[in-house]
Design a protein around this motif. Structure first.
Motif, mmCIF file in Angstrom:
data_model
loop_
_atom_site.group_PDB
_atom_site.id
_atom_site.type_symbol
_atom_site.label_atom_id
_atom_site.label_comp_id
_atom_site.label_asym_id
_atom_site.label_seq_id
_atom_site.Cartn_x
_atom_site.Cartn_y
_atom_site.Cartn_z
ATOM 1 N N HIS A 168 45.759 46.287 37.993
ATOM 2 C CA HIS A 168 45.524 45.286 38.148
ATOM 3 C C HIS A 168 45.444 44.747 36.798
ATOM 4 O O HIS A 168 45.982 42.879 36.518
ATOM 5 C CB HIS A 168 43.991 44.664 38.339
ATOM 6 N N LYS A 169 45.399 45.303 35.865
ATOM 7 C CA LYS A 169 44.818 44.816 34.572
ATOM 8 C C LYS A 169 46.842 44.035 34.499
ATOM 9 O O LYS A 169 47.391 43.482 33.777
ATOM 10 C CB LYS A 169 44.723 45.749 33.158
ATOM 11 N N GLU A 170 47.992 44.988 34.129
ATOM 12 C CA GLU A 170 49.631 44.549 34.242
ATOM 13 C C GLU A 170 50.004 43.223 34.580
ATOM 14 O O GLU A 170 50.957 42.393 34.566
ATOM 15 C CB GLU A 170 49.975 45.547 35.158
ATOM 16 N N ALA B 186 41.378 36.941 31.700
ATOM 17 C CA ALA B 186 39.978 37.380 31.659
ATOM 18 C C ALA B 186 39.555 36.234 32.783
ATOM 19 O O ALA B 186 38.914 37.129 33.829
ATOM 20 C CB ALA B 186 39.492 37.302 30.944
ATOM 21 N N GLU B 187 40.657 35.360 33.928
ATOM 22 C CA GLU B 187 39.676 34.620 34.630
ATOM 23 C C GLU B 187 40.639 34.487 35.616
ATOM 24 O O GLU B 187 39.349 34.139 36.081
ATOM 25 C CB GLU B 187 40.061 32.609 33.801
ATOM 26 N N VAL B 188 41.752 36.086 35.825
ATOM 27 C CA VAL B 188 42.338 35.396 36.816
ATOM 28 C C VAL B 188 41.762 37.070 37.291
ATOM 29 O O VAL B 188 41.597 38.506 36.542
ATOM 30 C CB VAL B 188 43.510 34.908 37.169
ATOM 31 N N CYS B 189 42.448 37.119 38.645
ATOM 32 C CA CYS B 189 42.533 38.938 39.096
ATOM 33 C C CYS B 189 42.618 38.779 40.704
ATOM 34 O O CYS B 189 42.631 37.534 41.499
ATOM 35 C CB CYS B 189 40.209 39.296 39.587
ATOM 36 N N MET C 151 49.603 45.069 45.733
ATOM 37 C CA MET C 151 49.773 44.081 44.307
ATOM 38 C C MET C 151 51.546 44.509 43.719
ATOM 39 O O MET C 151 51.426 43.681 42.777
ATOM 40 C CB MET C 151 48.825 45.850 43.683
ATOM 41 N N SER C 152 51.943 46.237 44.347
ATOM 42 C CA SER C 152 52.958 46.144 44.026
ATOM 43 C C SER C 152 54.223 45.324 44.170
ATOM 44 O O SER C 152 55.399 44.659 43.439
ATOM 45 C CB SER C 152 53.659 47.388 44.039
ATOM 46 N N LEU C 153 54.116 44.381 44.955
ATOM 47 C CA LEU C 153 55.292 43.518 45.736
ATOM 48 C C LEU C 153 54.809 42.773 44.943
ATOM 49 O O LEU C 153 55.908 41.762 44.456
ATOM 50 C CB LEU C 153 55.204 43.152 47.486
ATOM 51 N N TYR C 154 53.376 42.136 44.478
ATOM 52 C CA TYR C 154 53.231 40.736 43.660
ATOM 53 C C TYR C 154 53.763 40.985 42.124
ATOM 54 O O TYR C 154 54.409 39.817 41.406
ATOM 55 C CB TYR C 154 51.831 40.684 44.189
ATOM 56 N N HIS C 155 54.167 41.906 42.183
ATOM 57 C CA HIS C 155 54.158 42.250 40.399
ATOM 58 C C HIS C 155 55.258 42.251 40.630
ATOM 59 O O HIS C 155 56.107 41.363 39.655
ATOM 60 C CB HIS C 155 53.569 43.992 40.801
ATOM 61 N N ALA C 156 56.627 43.004 41.410
ATOM 62 C CA ALA C 156 57.840 42.313 41.830
ATOM 63 C C ALA C 156 57.886 40.802 41.500
ATOM 64 O O ALA C 156 59.215 40.714 40.662
ATOM 65 C CB ALA C 156 58.439 42.661 42.664
#
Length: 432
Positions: A81-83, A97-100, A308-313
């Motif tokens: 998630h940090k990526e 730091a303010e988002v997740c 999360m991987s789809l969002y990352h793309a």
């Protein structure tokens, strides 16, 4: 800019568009062997071509590493998630730091209201927009009831004036000022899903804080669409989905924002889970919840690796675009061109068949135009779909069209209006 209603003009704008190449990063749905003119990114964004690659990496990690994937490999799931956090921060104007990234939108709205809706005998009301997306209405109603209040007493809805489709900022601010002493929370959408109105978030936040209330926003239609500065605007909390303008896939992972001023507030309640526990101590499995500092401390369950991987793309494509500022410049032109072309249709028909209820002021809207069709509304919408123009239908007679700057072109907008004109002439008598 002086617009022209011809294909050559639209082609010239596309040739001058420095972001036009990003269109090639996405897959367009097909019908009858031809791609759709896709104007529905306000409901579900297109699939990035890279989404399969990003997802496959994690599938490979699962295949090759199994449980060790949490700590081994190029992107250990424990920290994946940090990526995304730094990329997300640029989308909404916050620190990492303010988002997740976590959960889904309404789940996060509930979790954040646990912390930030803290009613007392004298201060228990929530101020919200009338006509908010139903999920927000249901969440707020249930939270109010959970605390023992009747929604009729505890929820104040700000509605448009008679004969108007959108809210006036002064009416929102007046409602906050009038009810401030009894208000615990001001909770608005950033952009209204139906009208496409972008509310004056800094002014609402300032008024809410002046009244002594907490201020939060549902940014489902704003994140990835318009420039946001959540930290600088001093907003207390926000959440959003990733599957609309951010192309995170159907039912994609949500994101939250919590202002850093709340990080050290130990009085905040929260529904805790072990993934929100202090990261370095998490696997000691000890009793007594101690939250991780920052927005990560609102996590409940394990990282949702595949969503999360789809969002990352998609976030990496935003990075290629230079994030929101360049996209906003193109979006303003695209949407203004669509507005111009719709008015051209009205002119040729000889009356206002299509009334745009989205604010005309560019500062009050994003990429969406909500259009009331006065006659044959559903027939026109269905005919557009048959012509490979895919927008979005809302009862009773509203067609939502959203030219998204990441993948829509000026030619898309021109051809959509061209089809709209032809369909209208077939169905509507002149000066009907």
């Amino acid at each position: 800019m002086i617009f022209k209603n011809n294909l050559a003009f639209a082609q010239r704008l596309d040739q001058q568009d420095p972001l036009h190449h990003l269109r090639d990063e996405f897959l367009f749905p097909q019908q009858n062997g031809a791609p759709f003119i896709y104007l529905c990114g306000n409901s579900l964004g297109l699939q990035p071509k890279s989404a399969r690659e990003y997802m496959s990496r994690q599938m490979d990690n699962w295949e090759n590493l199994a449980v060790e994937g949490w700590f081994e490999g190029a992107t250990p799931w424990m920290f994946y998630h940090k990526e995304l956090k730094a990329l997300m921060a640029n989308i909404v104007g916050a620190s990492a730091a303010e988002v997740c990234p976590m959960n889904t939108l309404t789940v996060n709205l509930h979790l954040l209201m646990v912390s930030f809706y803290r009613p007392t005998a004298k201060r228990f009301k929530i101020i919200m927009e009338a006509g908010a997306f139903p999920s927000d209405q249901y969440a707020i109603e249930s939270q109010v009831r959970f605390h023992g209040y009747d929604p009729k007493d505890a929820i104040i809805e700000v509605a448009p004036r008679a004969g108007e489709a959108t809210l006036r900022t002064e009416d929102i601010l007046d409602t906050i000022a009038t009810n401030g002493a009894e208000t615990a929370l001001v909770l608005f959408g950033g952009i209204n899903y139906f009208t496409g109105q972008w509310y004056d978030m800094p002014a609402i936040t300032k008024a809410g804080h002046h009244a002594g209330a907490v201020v939060g926003f549902d940014l489902a239609h704003a994140a990835g669409n318009v420039p946001l500065q959540l930290h600088n605007w001093d907003i207390d909390f926000a959440c959003w989905c990733s599957y609309k303008y951010q192309n995170g896939g159907p039912g994609g992972i949500s994101g939250i924002f919590v202002h850093e001023k709340h990080f050290a507030d130990t009085s905040l309640d929260r529904f805790a889970g072990w993934w929100g526990y202090q990261e370095e101590q998490r696997f000691k499995m000890e009793k007594g919840f101690t939250p991780e500092m920052g927005a990560d401390g609102w996590q409940v369950s394990c990282t949702q690796v595949i969503p999360m991987s789809l969002y990352h793309a998609s976030l990496k494509i935003f990075e290629k675009a230079g994030f929101i500022a360049p996209l906003r410049q193109k979006s303003l032109q695209l949407t203004a061109y669509l507005e111009y072309l719709i008015q051209e249709v009205n002119t040729q028909l000889g009356f206002e068949q299509y009334k745009i209820i989205t604010p005309k002021d560019l500062a009050d809207r994003g990429a969406q135009l909500s259009i009331v069709a006065q006659h044959h509304a559903k027939e026109i919408f269905n005919a557009l779909v048959a012509k490979n123009v895919l927008g979005d239908w809302r009862e009773p007679n509203v067609i939502r069209l959203s030219p998204v700057p990441l993948y829509n072109s000026f030619q898309d907008v021109f051809h959509a209006a061209e089809y709209l004109m032809a369909i209208s002439k077939d169905l509507i008598s002149p000066k009907q």
